[in-house]
Design a protein around this motif. Structure first.
Motif, short mmCIF file in Angstrom:
data_model
loop_
_atom_site.label_atom_id
_atom_site.label_comp_id
_atom_site.label_asym_id
_atom_site.label_seq_id
_atom_site.Cartn_x
_atom_site.Cartn_y
_atom_site.Cartn_z
N VAL A 1 28.61 65.22 57.43
CA VAL A 1 29.69 66.13 57.84
C VAL A 1 30.76 65.34 58.60
O VAL A 1 30.48 64.73 59.63
CB VAL A 1 29.15 67.27 58.73
N THR B 1 37.34 69.53 62.35
CA THR B 1 36.25 70.45 62.04
C THR B 1 35.30 70.53 63.24
O THR B 1 34.92 69.52 63.80
CB THR B 1 35.48 69.94 60.80
N TYR C 1 32.33 72.63 63.11
CA TYR C 1 31.04 72.61 62.41
C TYR C 1 31.24 73.20 61.03
O TYR C 1 32.30 73.75 60.73
CB TYR C 1 29.96 73.38 63.19
N LEU C 2 30.23 73.05 60.19
CA LEU C 2 30.30 73.56 58.83
C LEU C 2 29.18 74.54 58.59
O LEU C 2 28.13 74.47 59.22
CB LEU C 2 30.07 72.44 57.81
N TYR D 1 27.08 75.85 55.15
CA TYR D 1 26.87 75.80 53.70
C TYR D 1 26.06 76.99 53.26
O TYR D 1 25.10 77.39 53.92
CB TYR D 1 26.08 74.55 53.30
N ALA E 1 24.26 66.32 54.96
CA ALA E 1 24.34 67.50 54.10
C ALA E 1 23.56 67.29 52.81
O ALA E 1 22.96 68.22 52.28
CB ALA E 1 25.80 67.80 53.77
N LYS F 1 30.92 75.45 50.99
CA LYS F 1 31.07 74.94 52.35
C LYS F 1 32.12 75.77 53.07
O LYS F 1 33.20 76.02 52.54
CB LYS F 1 31.53 73.49 52.24
N GLU G 1 34.39 75.71 56.36
CA GLU G 1 34.86 74.89 57.47
C GLU G 1 35.19 75.79 58.66
O GLU G 1 35.83 76.83 58.50
CB GLU G 1 36.16 74.16 57.08
#
Lengths: 78, 159
Positions: free
Chosen positions: B40, B49, B51-52, B54, B96, B128, B130
């Protein structure tokens, strides 16, 4: 009954990830149009890839009762 | 018992153990194991960013990962392939995706693992989201990935 799955932005906009459609057979094209009547906010359906039972499908392909139809927005894994 | 440990093509909510993926492709006839580790990234085009997240259509995503493995075997019959993709909330620098490919000779392992990551970005139903400090967005057509002007992959992409 055809089970419809929505993901990512489509699921968020519909407020749910799963919809049941009372029908024996319907083409992907017909399913999309029925969904848009109830959920006009799902404009992303036009750029989503359809899948029937976990395999990519085409607009004219038919889903029958018991099948699972998924609408897959452009993917962004990796 | 965790059955996922033996699955070569796996979507998981847990942190990915790189060694575990590598072990799945280890082979006495391998002369090379190539790994690709996707992580990431914090900054994308000047945007930070936080955090992400998924999400995946898990059964189909695992099927499509397996399809990628089969495609590699057509070109490199002696290859062994394992791919694990994590979903859920990921922090900056988290892993990831891990791809491991073993082949008798190194060149094929490099080629196949490159092929696998590009293919993941084409056909595997994973998304994903963002999260920035000023908003969030499900990512679709990213500039660095293939975009679909017609709204979906061509027949060629999917075959």
């Amino acid at each position: 009954m055809i089970k419809i799955l929505l993901f990512a932005e489509l699921a968020e906009k519909a407020g749910k990830g799963e919809i049941e459609m009372d029908a024996n057979t319907k083409t992907i094209y017909e399913i999309k149009n029925s969904l848009l009547k109830v959920y006009p906010q799902l404009t992303g359906l036009q750029t989503a890839m359809p899948a029937i039972n976990e395999e990519y499908a085409e607009e004219q392909d038919e889903a029958k009762s018991g099948d699972t139809v998924a609408f897959i927005p452009p993917v962004s894994g990796g | 018992m965790d059955v996922s440990i033996n699955k070569h093509f796996l979507i998981t909510n847990e942190a990915v153990d790189i060694q575990e993926v590598v072990d799945k492709v280890s082979d006495r006839n391998a002369g090379a194991i190539n790994t690709f580790i996707g992580t990431v990234r914090e900054m994308t085009k000047g945007k930070k960013t936080l955090y992400l997240k998924y999400d995946a259509y898990i059964p189909m995503a695992e099927k499509k990962l397996e399809q990628i493995g089969d495609e590699i075997l057509k070109d490199f019959p002696e290859a062994k392939v394992a791919i694990t993709h994590r979903i859920g909330e990921l922090a900056i620098s988290d892993i990831a995706v891990v791809i491991a490919v073993s082949t008798p000779h190194r060149n094929d392992a490099f080629t196949a693992s490159r092929y696998a990551i590009e293919r993941i970005k084409e056909i595997v139903p994973i998304w994903k989201k963002e999260h920035w400090d000023d908003g969030e967005k499900w990512m679709g057509d990213q500039l660095e990935t293939k975009s679909y002007p017609s709204g979906k992959p061509s027949e060629e992409d999917l075959s």
